[in-house]
Write a protein that holds these residues in place. Structure first.
Motif, short mmCIF file in Angstrom:
data_model
loop_
_atom_site.label_atom_id
_atom_site.label_comp_id
_atom_site.label_asym_id
_atom_site.label_seq_id
_atom_site.Cartn_x
_atom_site.Cartn_y
_atom_site.Cartn_z
N ARG A 3 0.83 -0.99 0.00
CA ARG A 3 -0.14 0.06 -0.04
C ARG A 3 0.90 1.11 0.14
O ARG A 3 1.76 1.29 0.71
N ARG A 4 0.60 2.23 -0.67
CA ARG A 4 1.16 3.55 -0.96
C ARG A 4 0.85 4.42 0.37
O ARG A 4 -0.20 4.36 0.98
N TYR A 5 1.82 5.05 1.00
CA TYR A 5 1.47 6.01 2.06
C TYR A 5 0.94 7.36 1.65
O TYR A 5 1.60 7.91 0.68
N SER A 6 -0.20 7.68 2.14
CA SER A 6 -0.53 9.04 1.90
C SER A 6 -1.10 9.57 3.02
O SER A 6 -1.71 9.30 4.16
N PRO A 7 -0.61 10.86 3.18
CA PRO A 7 -0.60 11.91 4.52
C PRO A 7 -2.29 12.21 4.79
O PRO A 7 -2.57 12.51 5.82
N TYR A 8 -2.77 12.17 3.59
CA TYR A 8 -4.41 12.43 3.74
C TYR A 8 -5.01 11.65 4.27
O TYR A 8 -6.14 12.03 4.65
N THR A 9 -4.86 10.40 4.38
CA THR A 9 -5.68 9.38 4.98
C THR A 9 -5.63 9.38 6.52
O THR A 9 -6.24 8.50 7.31
N ARG A 15 -2.38 14.65 11.53
CA ARG A 15 -1.58 15.58 10.46
C ARG A 15 -1.06 16.93 10.94
O ARG A 15 -0.04 17.49 10.54
N ASP A 61 8.65 12.35 2.98
CA ASP A 61 7.46 11.67 3.38
C ASP A 61 7.54 10.23 3.48
O ASP A 61 6.68 9.62 3.04
N TRP A 62 8.40 9.62 4.09
CA TRP A 62 8.65 8.22 4.32
C TRP A 62 7.46 7.77 5.49
O TRP A 62 7.30 6.78 5.63
#
Length: 63
Positions: A3-9, A15, A61-62
């Motif tokens: 799964r890709r990391y997304s800070p918006y989730t 946040r 953004d790791w």
């Protein structure tokens, strides 16, 4: 599949904490680097390494 990391989730409060951390980590790392130059102890060197790693991870953004 990875799964890709997304800070918006993330939840809004997490946040906000991450945004504050991104702003604080660079000055804190610079201060620790100066402190390590003048008073080099094992703990200071390890802390500086952790802070540098954290700053790079937050910058790219790791985490």
């Amino acid at each position: 599949m990875k799964r890709r990391y997304s800070p918006y989730t993330l939840p809004p409060w997490l946040r906000q904490i991450r945004a504050v951390g991104v702003q604080i980590i660079i000055p804190l790392t610079i201060f620790q680097g100066i402190r390590t130059v003048f008073f080099p102890t094992t703990f200071d060197v390890l802390l500086l390494g952790i802070l540098i790693g954290l700053a790079i991870a937050l910058r790219y953004d790791w985490i």
